[in-house]
Design a protein around this motif. Sequence first.
Motif, PDB file in Angstrom:
ATOM      1  N   SER A 152      66.525  47.751  46.887  1.00 41.35           N
ATOM      2  CA  SER A 152      67.655  46.842  47.231  1.00 41.35           C
ATOM      3  C   SER A 152      67.852  45.836  46.248  1.00 41.35           C
ATOM      4  N   SER A 153      66.793  45.235  45.840  1.00 42.03           N
ATOM      5  CA  SER A 153      67.215  43.996  44.977  1.00 42.03           C
ATOM      6  C   SER A 153      67.153  44.480  43.484  1.00 42.03           C
ATOM      7  N   GLY A 154      66.499  45.746  43.094  1.00 47.50           N
ATOM      8  CA  GLY A 154      66.468  45.851  41.719  1.00 47.50           C
ATOM      9  C   GLY A 154      65.421  45.157  41.036  1.00 47.50           C
ATOM     10  N   ASP A 155      64.574  44.472  41.698  1.00 44.25           N
ATOM     11  CA  ASP A 155      63.535  43.793  40.900  1.00 44.25           C
ATOM     12  C   ASP A 155      62.408  44.602  40.360  1.00 44.25           C
ATOM     13  N   THR A 156      61.896  44.450  39.157  1.00 44.94           N
ATOM     14  CA  THR A 156      60.896  45.361  38.636  1.00 44.94           C
ATOM     15  C   THR A 156      59.652  44.299  38.597  1.00 44.94           C
ATOM     16  N   ILE A 157      58.292  45.028  39.107  1.00 43.92           N
ATOM     17  CA  ILE A 157      57.088  44.250  39.118  1.00 43.92           C
ATOM     18  C   ILE A 157      55.925  45.266  38.364  1.00 43.92           C
ATOM     19  N   LEU A 158      54.890  44.802  37.978  1.00 44.08           N
ATOM     20  CA  LEU A 158      53.649  45.400  37.383  1.00 44.08           C
ATOM     21  C   LEU A 158      52.768  45.260  38.695  1.00 44.08           C
ATOM     22  N   ARG A 159      52.458  46.580  39.247  1.00 42.69           N
ATOM     23  CA  ARG A 159      51.453  46.559  40.276  1.00 42.69           C
ATOM     24  C   ARG A 159      50.492  47.772  40.241  1.00 42.69           C
ATOM     25  N   THR A 160      49.432  47.768  40.781  1.00 46.55           N
ATOM     26  CA  THR A 160      48.453  49.122  41.050  1.00 46.55           C
ATOM     27  C   THR A 160      48.338  49.619  42.507  1.00 46.55           C
ATOM     28  N   MET A 161      48.194  50.806  42.465  1.00 48.64           N
ATOM     29  CA  MET A 161      48.077  51.099  44.196  1.00 48.64           C
ATOM     30  C   MET A 161      46.734  51.187  44.665  1.00 48.64           C
ATOM     31  N   SER A 162      45.855  50.779  43.534  1.00 51.63           N
ATOM     32  CA  SER A 162      44.227  50.612  43.944  1.00 51.63           C
ATOM     33  C   SER A 162      43.622  49.905  43.181  1.00 51.63           C
ATOM     34  N   TYR A 163      42.709  48.913  43.257  1.00 51.46           N
ATOM     35  CA  TYR A 163      41.795  48.438  42.538  1.00 51.46           C
ATOM     36  C   TYR A 163      40.466  48.158  43.149  1.00 51.46           C
ATOM     37  N   SER A 164      39.399  48.036  42.260  1.00 51.97           N
ATOM     38  CA  SER A 164      37.996  47.846  42.744  1.00 51.97           C
ATOM     39  C   SER A 164      37.366  46.872  41.827  1.00 51.97           C
ATOM     40  N   LEU A 165      36.003  46.173  42.498  1.00 50.81           N
ATOM     41  CA  LEU A 165      35.510  45.331  41.719  1.00 50.81           C
ATOM     42  C   LEU A 165      33.864  45.767  42.023  1.00 50.81           C
ATOM     43  N   PRO A 166      33.120  45.368  40.968  1.00 50.26           N
ATOM     44  CA  PRO A 166      31.658  45.598  41.077  1.00 50.26           C
ATOM     45  C   PRO A 166      31.272  44.884  42.506  1.00 50.26           C
ATOM     46  N   ARG A 167      30.549  46.055  43.079  1.00 46.01           N
ATOM     47  CA  ARG A 167      29.832  45.520  44.656  1.00 46.01           C
ATOM     48  C   ARG A 167      29.355  44.302  44.620  1.00 46.01           C
ATOM     49  N   ALA A 168      28.691  43.750  43.513  1.00 47.51           N
ATOM     50  CA  ALA A 168      27.738  42.480  43.567  1.00 47.51           C
ATOM     51  C   ALA A 168      28.687  41.394  43.309  1.00 47.51           C
ATOM     52  N   LEU A 169      30.102  41.699  43.066  1.00 48.38           N
ATOM     53  CA  LEU A 169      31.078  40.468  42.802  1.00 48.38           C
ATOM     54  C   LEU A 169      31.719  40.157  43.901  1.00 48.38           C
ATOM     55  N   GLN A 170      31.789  41.400  45.009  1.00 45.17           N
ATOM     56  CA  GLN A 170      32.641  41.098  45.983  1.00 45.17           C
ATOM     57  C   GLN A 170      32.576  39.799  46.696  1.00 45.17           C
ATOM     58  N   PRO A 171      31.160  39.194  46.866  1.00 41.58           N
ATOM     59  CA  PRO A 171      30.980  37.978  47.660  1.00 41.58           C
ATOM     60  C   PRO A 171      31.556  36.896  46.821  1.00 41.58           C
ATOM     61  N   HIS A 172      31.764  37.016  45.488  1.00 41.69           N
ATOM     62  CA  HIS A 172      32.012  35.763  44.662  1.00 41.69           C
ATOM     63  C   HIS A 172      33.523  35.593  44.404  1.00 41.69           C
ATOM     64  N   ILE A 173      34.273  36.542  44.744  1.00 36.28           N
ATOM     65  CA  ILE A 173      35.876  36.458  44.585  1.00 36.28           C
ATOM     66  C   ILE A 173      36.741  36.575  45.689  1.00 36.28           C
ATOM     67  N   ASP A 174      37.513  35.646  45.791  1.00 38.72           N
ATOM     68  CA  ASP A 174      38.497  35.848  46.812  1.00 38.72           C
ATOM     69  C   ASP A 174      39.760  36.384  46.721  1.00 38.72           C
ATOM     70  N   VAL A 175      40.359  36.213  45.466  1.00 44.49           N
ATOM     71  CA  VAL A 175      41.612  36.719  45.311  1.00 44.49           C
ATOM     72  C   VAL A 175      41.684  37.298  43.950  1.00 44.49           C
ATOM     73  N   VAL A 176      42.198  38.400  43.534  1.00 47.93           N
ATOM     74  CA  VAL A 176      42.807  38.794  42.155  1.00 47.93           C
ATOM     75  C   VAL A 176      44.292  39.236  42.327  1.00 47.93           C
ATOM     76  N   SER A 177      45.019  38.844  41.414  1.00 41.57           N
ATOM     77  CA  SER A 177      46.510  38.925  41.432  1.00 41.57           C
ATOM     78  C   SER A 177      47.043  38.895  40.132  1.00 41.57           C
ATOM     79  N   PRO A 178      47.988  39.638  39.634  1.00 41.78           N
ATOM     80  CA  PRO A 178      48.554  40.662  40.642  1.00 41.78           C
ATOM     81  C   PRO A 178      47.661  42.141  40.750  1.00 41.78           C
ATOM     82  N   THR A 179      47.666  42.627  41.874  1.00 41.66           N
ATOM     83  CA  THR A 179      47.166  43.957  41.938  1.00 41.66           C
ATOM     84  C   THR A 179      47.946  44.885  42.860  1.00 41.66           C
ATOM     85  N   THR A 180      47.586  45.155  44.011  1.00 45.59           N
ATOM     86  CA  THR A 180      48.064  45.877  44.927  1.00 45.59           C
ATOM     87  C   THR A 180      49.136  45.352  45.930  1.00 45.59           C
TER      88      THR A 180
END
Length: 590
Positions: A152-180
Motif C-alpha cells: 500500500s505505502s510502497g515503503d521498502t525495509i530490510l528484514r528477516t523472516m527468522s533469527y536466532s541467538l545462542p541459547r546462553a545469550l537468551q537471558p541476557h538480551i531483551d531486543v534485537v532490531s531490525p529483525t523479524t
Amino acid sequence: MWLSAVLICVFPVISATPFNRQWEEDMSVRHSWLELPRGWRRLSSPSPNHTFDLHVGLKQHRLDVLISDLLQISDPTHPRYGQHLTKEETEDLVKPHPDTLDAVEDWIISHGINSSRFHYPTGGQDHIDLRVSVAEAERMLNAKYEFYRHKSSGDTILRTMSYSLPRALQPHIDVVSPTTYFGTTRSMRSTSFLQPEVQPLDALEPIVQPISDTVRSSSCDLINTPACLRDLYNTTNYEPQAMDRNRLGIAGYLDQFSNDADLQTFESKFRPEAIGFTVPTVQINGGRNNQTEPGIEANLDVQYGVGISYPTPNVYYSTGGSPPYIADSQTPMNTNEPYLDWLTYILAQPTIPQVITTSYGDDEQTVPVDYATRICNLFVQLGARGTTVFFSSGDFGVGGGDCFKNDGSNRVEFQPGFPASCPFVTAVGGTTHVNPEIGVNFSGGGFSRYFTRPAYQSGPVSQYLVALGDTYAGQFNPNGRAYPDIAAQGTGYQVVVGGHIVSVGGTSASSPTVAAIFSLLNDVRLSQNKSTLGFINPLLYSTAVPGLNDIVSGSNPGCQTDGFTAKEGWDPVTGLGTPNFSRLRSLISG
C-alpha cells in the motif's frame, strides 16, 4: 504489592554465564514467521556489503530496584516523596550485569566485529548500537535478510523472516532490531482528526483581530480555545514564576512540524500577550522541520501547549525512524512511532523537561510484547528523574476496525492502546461539552493485556469492575492495567494551519491540555522551592482525587459494542476526571 504486579516488566536477575564458543553450536530461534506478514512482498536480496544499524538491547540488571524507588518517590505519603533520582543514579540502576555485558560483547567480537564499532548511547550502557553489514548480521543471527516492500505505502525495509541467538545469550538480551518485526515509516497513527462538522472561527478569512470575550463565552460548549480551556480548568488567573527552571516538552513523529508563522498567528488571535513567544524544534534521528508543510497534529500540540502554559518555555521534538510492528486489521500498515529513538535521545540529556506529552498511539497487539515491555521500562527512568509523561489514550473507544486478534484465532476482543497501557505513563482520555462535561464517544480506554493492574489503581478500578459485573466478560482483561487515568476536552479545538483556523478533535488535543496544566502545577512547586511532581499516577489515585472533576456520563463504543460507560469514580472513558487547577494547586502546595 504493586512491584509484584508489574513483574511482566521486570526480568530475572542474571547469573554469571562465561563466554563459551560452543554457543555457536547451540543456537535457539528467538522469533520466526511461518509466512510473510500481511501486506508485504519480497523485493530483492541486499548486497552482503550493505550496512545498517543493529540495536541490541541488554537486560537491565536492577530494574526492580529502580521501580521500587520510583514508587516511593511518587507516593505522597512516603517519606521519600519528591526525592527524584539523578541521571547518574538511574543509569547505575539500569546498567546490565557485568556478565551480561561481557557475554554479549564477546559474542559480537567473536564474529570479527571490533569493539571500536560499539556505541553506547546512554550512560547506563543498557544497549549496544553498531553498524554491521548484512553478511555480519546474518552470521550473528543465523538469519537471511531481504528487502521487502509494503504493497500500500510502497515503503521498502530490510528484514528477516527468522533469527536466532545462542541459547546462553537468551537471558541476557531483551531486543534485537531490525529483525523479524515488519514495518513502514508511513501512516503512523496520531490521535487527532479534523472536525469539519464543527464550524471554525473565521474559517475562510485570514486572521487579523483577536477574538472577543463575547465570542469566547458564547461558543465554549461547541469549540475550544485557550480562553475556554483556561476558564474551564481554572488556570486563567495564575501567573507562572519559575520560567527559568520549568519546561514543557512535546514529542512529535510522522514528519509533523510545528509552523512558526502559524504559532504567531495563533498567539495574536487567542493569546495576544504571548505574541513573539517561540518554541524551538529539536530534530532527532532524521526528524525534519519543514516550515512549508505545517502539520495539523504538531500545530495543535504546540499551540495549546503554549496557549495554556505561557510563558513557560516549550520545546518540540521532531523524531524520524520506525520501530517494530505486527499488523492487525485496524493497523494494516506500521503506525508505531519510534519511541526507542526518542527515549534513547532524551534519557541521554543532562536535563529534560519536567512534563512531556505525546499524542500518538497504537493497538497494543501490534507492538511486540518484548518491545512494549522495553519501552515501558524506559519510561520508569523518566519518572524517576522527576518527569511527568502524558500519552493520549486513543480515538477508537474500546477498539477500532474488526477488533480481530492477530494471533491466528480470529477472536474479537477489545483492543487496548499502547503506550497508554504502560503503567508508568499517565493516559489522557477525552470529554466534550461543558455544564456538564461528558465523556466523548471516541475516548480510548480499557485494560491492558500486556501489563497487570498496578496497586495504585486497585481500589477505584475494582469498584468499577464490581459495578460492571459480567458485561463484556471475555472481551477484555479485568486484571490488566486500566486506562485512561485522567481526561480533558477533546473536541472543537481551534488550530491555525496555513494561516487559517480549522477545528480539530481527538485525545491528541486532551493530552497537551492536561500536560500544560500540570506544567503550571510544577511551576507552583518550583516557585516554592519544592520538587516537581514527576510520576503522578500514585498521587492522582490518592490525595489528588478531590482536585479532579468527576465525569459521570458518556461512553466509548467500539468493536461493534457500546463500549464502557462513565460513572462516579474511575471509569475507562474519562479515568478519574478532568483537572481543576485551583483545587490541585492547593493540594500539591501543602
